[in-house]
Design a protein around this motif. Structure first.
Motif, mmCIF file in Angstrom:
data_model
loop_
_atom_site.group_PDB
_atom_site.id
_atom_site.type_symbol
_atom_site.label_atom_id
_atom_site.label_comp_id
_atom_site.label_asym_id
_atom_site.label_seq_id
_atom_site.Cartn_x
_atom_site.Cartn_y
_atom_site.Cartn_z
ATOM 1 N N SER A 270 21.181 50.651 14.669
ATOM 2 C CA SER A 270 20.671 49.310 14.934
ATOM 3 C C SER A 270 21.242 48.596 16.162
ATOM 4 C CB SER A 270 20.917 48.449 13.705
ATOM 5 O OG SER A 270 22.305 48.337 13.502
ATOM 6 N N VAL A 271 22.553 48.618 16.326
ATOM 7 C CA VAL A 271 23.088 47.758 17.377
ATOM 8 C C VAL A 271 23.171 48.409 18.737
ATOM 9 C CG1 VAL A 271 24.399 46.173 16.009
ATOM 10 C CG2 VAL A 271 25.360 48.380 16.603
ATOM 11 N N GLY B 74 26.032 61.409 11.069
ATOM 12 C CA GLY B 74 26.497 60.454 10.076
ATOM 13 C C GLY B 74 25.394 60.024 9.130
ATOM 14 N N PHE C 76 25.237 60.866 5.535
ATOM 15 C CA PHE C 76 26.073 60.172 4.558
ATOM 16 C C PHE C 76 25.621 58.731 4.322
ATOM 17 C CE2 PHE C 76 28.592 63.443 6.580
ATOM 18 C CZ PHE C 76 29.115 64.114 5.489
ATOM 19 N N VAL C 77 25.381 58.012 5.383
ATOM 20 C CA VAL C 77 25.009 56.600 5.249
ATOM 21 C C VAL C 77 23.905 56.275 6.253
ATOM 22 C CG1 VAL C 77 27.164 55.661 4.398
ATOM 23 C CG2 VAL C 77 26.880 56.019 6.840
ATOM 24 N N GLU C 78 23.243 55.164 6.005
ATOM 25 C CA GLU C 78 22.321 54.672 7.013
ATOM 26 C C GLU C 78 23.136 53.921 8.053
ATOM 27 O OE1 GLU C 78 18.771 52.468 5.779
ATOM 28 O OE2 GLU C 78 19.041 53.541 3.879
ATOM 29 N N ASN C 79 22.608 53.828 9.258
ATOM 30 C CA ASN C 79 23.291 53.085 10.308
ATOM 31 C C ASN C 79 24.754 53.458 10.457
ATOM 32 O OD1 ASN C 79 21.496 51.472 11.556
ATOM 33 N ND2 ASN C 79 21.650 49.823 10.061
ATOM 34 N N PRO C 80 25.067 54.727 10.640
ATOM 35 C CA PRO C 80 26.469 55.112 10.641
ATOM 36 C C PRO C 80 27.236 54.552 11.834
ATOM 37 C CG PRO C 80 25.091 56.948 11.287
ATOM 38 C CD PRO C 80 24.163 55.863 10.877
ATOM 39 N N THR C 81 28.488 54.202 11.581
ATOM 40 C CA THR C 81 29.382 53.759 12.652
ATOM 41 C C THR C 81 30.090 55.000 13.199
ATOM 42 O OG1 THR C 81 31.201 53.530 11.119
ATOM 43 C CG2 THR C 81 29.823 51.599 11.444
ATOM 44 N N PHE D 141 34.816 63.648 7.342
ATOM 45 C CA PHE D 141 33.970 62.958 8.325
ATOM 46 C C PHE D 141 33.156 61.868 7.633
ATOM 47 C CE2 PHE D 141 29.718 62.982 10.458
ATOM 48 C CZ PHE D 141 30.110 62.360 11.629
ATOM 49 N N ILE E 256 33.434 57.578 8.426
ATOM 50 C CA ILE E 256 32.413 56.716 9.003
ATOM 51 C C ILE E 256 31.979 55.714 7.944
ATOM 52 C CG2 ILE E 256 31.539 58.365 10.684
ATOM 53 C CD1 ILE E 256 29.301 59.015 8.775
ATOM 54 N N SER E 257 31.487 54.599 8.412
ATOM 55 C CA SER E 257 30.926 53.661 7.449
ATOM 56 C C SER E 257 29.640 53.148 8.058
ATOM 57 C CB SER E 257 31.914 52.545 7.134
ATOM 58 O OG SER E 257 32.071 51.718 8.255
ATOM 59 N N THR E 258 29.033 52.198 7.394
ATOM 60 C CA THR E 258 27.751 51.745 7.896
ATOM 61 C C THR E 258 27.883 50.342 8.471
ATOM 62 O OG1 THR E 258 25.473 51.303 7.274
ATOM 63 C CG2 THR E 258 27.125 50.976 5.573
ATOM 64 N N TYR E 259 27.047 50.029 9.451
ATOM 65 C CA TYR E 259 27.046 48.663 9.977
ATOM 66 C C TYR E 259 26.512 47.733 8.906
ATOM 67 C CZ TYR E 259 27.876 50.611 14.576
ATOM 68 O OH TYR E 259 28.437 51.262 15.645
ATOM 69 N N HIS F 207 32.202 47.025 9.651
ATOM 70 C CA HIS F 207 31.712 46.895 11.027
ATOM 71 C C HIS F 207 30.526 45.948 10.972
ATOM 72 C CE1 HIS F 207 33.932 50.622 11.254
ATOM 73 N NE2 HIS F 207 33.705 50.761 12.547
ATOM 74 N N GLU G 210 23.301 39.841 11.726
ATOM 75 C CA GLU G 210 21.876 40.151 11.888
ATOM 76 C C GLU G 210 20.982 39.402 10.901
ATOM 77 O OE1 GLU G 210 21.936 44.433 11.988
ATOM 78 O OE2 GLU G 210 21.833 44.382 14.164
ATOM 79 N N GLN H 218 25.902 41.651 22.719
ATOM 80 C CA GLN H 218 26.097 41.901 21.311
ATOM 81 C C GLN H 218 27.562 42.216 21.052
ATOM 82 O OE1 GLN H 218 23.162 44.638 20.096
ATOM 83 N NE2 GLN H 218 22.653 43.328 18.380
#
Lengths: 835, 130
Positions: free
Chosen positions: A320-321, A395, A398-403, B23, B27-30, B43, B70, B92
């Protein structure tokens, strides 16, 4: 007009390249070296067109032709010639052009030095990559299908809907948007060309490996490919070093490496290329590892193209960003990557069955086993980094929108891998030059192990290392240094030409030790009070006003002018003011911060800079940028930058005060309301007297004559006072001469004392009275803050131990690789003259 | 099948699964300010809420500003470093840290700036890197 010529030349270059590729293909297929010669002529034509197009782009840049988007976007009138030159490869399109230019010159090298049967297929694959790269620059529009982004497109083509173009289609901007100040650095000037030398050279092992697969000659390709691969590696390493060094001395994150995708983009090809070098060397020696040599040579270039795809296609920004400004090259880059990968790996697996494998497996204690394992570890490390860098794509499993992954992901995985590597470098080097069994190897290693242990224990004690893992890591790093040094010393007397390997591995060991020391033992330099506070934060004893535990440590320090502060129990640090220096950048302040070691060492100055970013600052809004100062030492560096200062705050307040600016600073806004009623002070002076007023000194020099034309009619007294306003913090003196006049009108006497301004500090001076009794004058000064703040500066300082070791390790790596280049190139040249 | 081959395959599968697992963990999600409430590290992308200003406090040595995420929710963000270069310029922001009550404590801040020189215009830069 000239732009159209440039665009045409690129198209011609592309077409010539396409035909050269076809002729090379036929020549390779039929082993027909007459057809190869036609291919060479077409290749030469391609290069000539490209050089001409580059010349035109360079001309447009130097002539400031801002109607061209590329010139407008990356240059401005104020750039010096060398930065105009580097603007050529400052943007995406120009950097592609530079890449192809270098690649084309390497093509001539291959024409001269590559030998049959590889010559034609090598040139075919080299040209194939150039066809793809050139297609990125075409700027063709075939029935709405856009192919490439031309560096010669005009502003009107780039922004057809811009309002200023609607009103005037022939609009040409008077100035360009310029080059980012952070990039105006000699390091950044040479970094891209060297990087592209590395990228372009990394194509050559790929070409040779593909030629080997094509011609089914799996052994002989290694010798000619090796010097190219080694040189590619030195180039990449140099580029990585330059990038890291630039980041360290220019940016304010205080390090040389941040696992950024752009950094990884050059590291991964280097790692896989190095893996390839290992297997190529062992293949030459013992006719093993034919499969892995070919695979690594393919993968190293695939890594180059994949990382190019990641950093340039915008895919890193598909979540997204991250919406990258993207040139719409996604599909082309994807096609490039897929072709390079699929053709490479496809041919590899097609031939897999007939690729030679060693007759018997190598023993564990053999140079073959050690070298191949080392290469595998390098590959694994490369793959781990690719995985991390690919987080926007992978990524999503594993998740959506991964960082992006946390930095610890990279550190946690690379540490054990490099530790094993370090051990293997020593075993491999010992076994490389002599046969050992377990027992004799153990006895040969006793001395190096002894030295390693002593140095490790000494480091643990001196450096107060408490982490067990770090101790083991240090041991591995030192083992690599001393074990390889043992081999080096022995070799240096017998065969100095063969020392490349051991030298390189010493560099690797130094790098490991240096990286740990400089990153894990990085100390913020703060005073005792802040240190206590940080210790309390660490113990979890500090809570904020809402009752939450504070976890953020404080790593900055405020220094008031001329008030020494004891830092880290070692330095008396004094802020001695700043100088305004417009010679380099307008509005730049050079701060002077004195460090006096308390144990009696020599005092020294740190001179960090703060300056307004020219490209993004304007009258209403100054954007301050910092330039840290680094004091390089043998044992440790001191790294310091200015995070804020009273000068910067005054400037911001001044802008905020005019009302036109944005709200710069909420905190100072509050202060402004408090000080809305500026104090008025009347001060008496005798001639020659200096009085301290707040952060200024005011000196009444003497009376001076007033010009009669400036005086009102019927003046009885008219005199000026020559007054110096001294600002010690910046050692500046402002001279003013306020007027005092007495005139009569309608038999009444009036005093006329017009205010004199010092706009810099928003001060107003009036010469309000003469007191004849003691020959003194009265000056009324308004604008002085009643409770003045002394001049201050906010610093962020770090001590970074053993950065010098990181650089030393890097240089030794480079030196080791270079020794190997000479060795392998010398052998190849001999072969060339023989044939 | 040779035992060596089996060991090799087991090692590769084991290594790969461990790597992928780790891995996935790292990671995580926005997310948004609301979504950050139940995470230890979040994040959050967003833009600077200019109307509410921004400032560095000399007392607490913290840079404070308001950011709109957002969903358009504006929250106070506290960042323990001086105001980064290019802050006003950023199209941003991504703040990385944790939500405590109504305040977001950022340990790190990334900014996407309209870059002039980079190979990839608009690359995110770490706040402390610019």
């Amino acid at each position: 007009m000239i732009g159209i010529l440039g665009k045409t030349l690129i198209s011609a270059s592309f077409v010539a390249s396409l035909f050269a590729m076809i002729f090379y293909f036929v020549a390779a297929n039929r082993d027909d070296y007459k057809i190869l010669r036609i291919g060479n002529w077409l290749f030469t034509a391609k290069a000539v067109f490209l050089v001409a197009a580059s010349g035109i782009l360079m001309y447009l840049i130097f002539q400031h032709q801002f109607q061209y988007y590329y010139v407008f976007n990356y240059t401005s009138l104020d750039l010096t010639p060398r930065y105009l030159f580097s603007a050529f490869y400052g943007g995406q399109e120009g950097s592609f052009m530079l890449w192809i230019l270098i690649s084309a010159f390497l093509g001539f090298g291959l024409m001269k030095w590559a030998r049959p049967p590889y010559k034609a297929p090598v040139l075919f694959f080299m040209t194939l990559t150039q066809v793809f790269l050139l297609s990125m620059l075409l700027g063709w529009d075939i029935f709405g299908l856009k192919l490439g982004a031309s560096p010669f497109r005009t502003i009107a083509q780039e922004m057809p809907n811009a309002p200023f173009l609607q009103t005037n289609p022939d609009f040409v901007p008077t100035d360009g948007s310029g080059l980012n100040d952070l990039l105006k650095s000699p390091w950044m000037m040479i970094h891209p060309p060297i990087l592209f030398v590395g990228f372009a050279m990394m194509t050559i092992p790929y070409c040779f490996a593909m030629a080997a697969l094509w011609k089914q000659k799996y052994n002989e390709w290694v010798s000619p490919a090796l010097p190219w691969t080694l040189t590619a590696n030195v180039a990449l390493l140099t580029a990585i070093f330059l990038g890291g060094y630039w980041a360290y001395v220019t940016l304010s994150f205080g390090g040389y490496w941040a696992w950024d995708p752009v950094e990884n983009a050059s590291l991964v090809p280097w790692l896989i290329g190095t893996a390839g070098i290992h297997t190529m060397i062992i293949q030459r020696k013992s006719a093993v590892a034919q499969k892995s040599s070919i695979l690594f040579a393919i993968l190293a270039y695939v890594a180059v193209v994949y990382e190019t795809f990641l950093t340039r296609s915008g895919i890193l920004g598909s979540s997204s960003v991250h919406s990258f400004v993207d040139l719409g090259l996604y599909n082309q880059l994807l096609a490039f990557m897929l072709v390079v990968t699929l053709v490479g790996l496809g041919l590899f697996f097609w031939r897999y069955k007939e690729l030679p494998s060693p007759e018997k497996e190598s023993k564990v204690l053999s140079r073959e086993f050690m070298t191949v394992t080392g290469a595998m570890l390098l590959l694994i490390l490369g793959l781990v980094i690719i995985l991390g860098t690919s987080s926007p794509i992978l990524g999503q499993l594993f998740v959506e929108n991964p960082t992006p992954p946390e930095i610890s992901f990279y550190n946690n995985w690379s540490m054990p891998i490099v530790m094993i590597m370090a051990i293997f470098t020593v075993l491999g080097q010992f076994l490389f030059w002599k046969k050992y069994d377990a027992e004799s190897l153990a006895s040969a290693l006793i001395n190096p192990l002894l030295v390693t242990s002593v140095v490790t224990i000494a480091s643990i004690i001196i450096g107060d290392v408490r982490n067990l893992y770090y101790m083991a890591y240090l041991f591995c790093g030192y083992f690599a240094i001393f074990g390889n040094a043992w081999v080096l010393v022995r070799l240096a007397f017998q065969k100095p030409k063969l020392t490349g390997g051991s030298l390189t591995h010493i560099g690797f060991g130094l790098l490991l030790v240096g990286i740990l020391a400089s990153s894990a033992y990085n100390e913020p330099l703060v005073d005792q009070k802040t240190a206590n506070y940080n210790a309390a934060v660490e113990r979890g004893e500090v809570t904020d006003e809402q009752g939450f535990t504070v976890r953020q440590k404080e790593e900055m320090l405020v220094l008031n002018l001329n008030e020494p502060v004891l830092i880290d129990d070692r330095y008396m640090v004094t802020y001695e003011g700043y100088e305004l220096d417009n010679s380099v950048r307008r509005g730049q302040q050079n701060y002077k911060i004195k460090f006096e070691p308390v144990n009696g060492g020599k005092a020294f100055y740190m001179q960090p800079e703060v300056y307004p970013m020219l490209t993004s600052s304007n009258q209403e809004n100054i954007q301050w940028s910092v330039d840290p100062d680094v004091r390089t030492g043998l044992l440790s560096d001191i790294y310091l930058y200015v995070g804020g200062s009273s000068y910067v705050q005054e400037q911001n307040d001044r802008i905020a005060g005019t009302g036109s600016g944005m709200m710069q600073n909420a905190a100072t806004q509050d202060q402004d309301t408090l000080n809305n009623d500026p104090a008025v002070q009347a001060i008496n002076f005798t001639p020659g007297q200096t009085i301290d007023v707040g952060k200024f000194k005011i000196r009444f020099v003497n009376y001076s004559r007033a010009d009669s034309t400036e005086l009102p009619p019927n003046t009885t007294i008219g005199v000026r006072a020559e007054v110096e306003l001294i600002h010690p913090a910046s050692s500046r003196i402002f001279t003013i001469d306020p007027l005092f006049a007495v005139y009569s009108e309608d038999d009444q006497s009036y005093i006329y004392s017009p205010p004199s301004w010092v706009s810099e500090f928003d001060l107003e001076f009036q010469f309000t009275q003469i007191i004849p009794q003691d020959n003194s004058i009265e000056l009324t000064v308004s604008g002085l803050e009643e409770e003045y703040e002394p001049d201050w500066v906010l610093i962020v300082a770090d001590e970074k131990p053993f950065i010098s070791i990181v650089w030393a390790g890097t240089f030794i790596l480079m030196a080791g690789f270079s020794v190997s280049i000479f060795r392998h190139w010398g052998r190849e040249r001999k072969k060339n003259t023989e044939s | 099948m040779k035992p060596k081959l089996i060991i090799g395959i087991v090692a590769i599968v084991g290594f790969t699964s461990l790597l992928m697992y780790n891995f996935g963990e790292s990671i995580s999600t926005y997310t948004t300010f609301e979504g950050a409430a139940d995470r230890s590290t979040a994040h959050i992308p967003g833009t600077w809420d200019e109307e509410k200003g921004a400032g560095f406090s000399m007392e607490t040595k913290r840079f404070t500003f308001f950011m709109k995420d957002e969903d358009g929710v504006s929250r106070k963000v506290v960042y323990p470093k001086p105001k980064p270069n290019n802050f006003e310029d950023a199209d941003q922001l991504v703040v990385i840290g944790e939500m405590r009550g109504d305040i977001f404590y950022a340990n790190e801040m990334l900014m996407k700036c309209p870059s002039k020189y980079n190979d990839d215009p608009g690359k995110f830069v770490n706040a402390s890197e610019s």
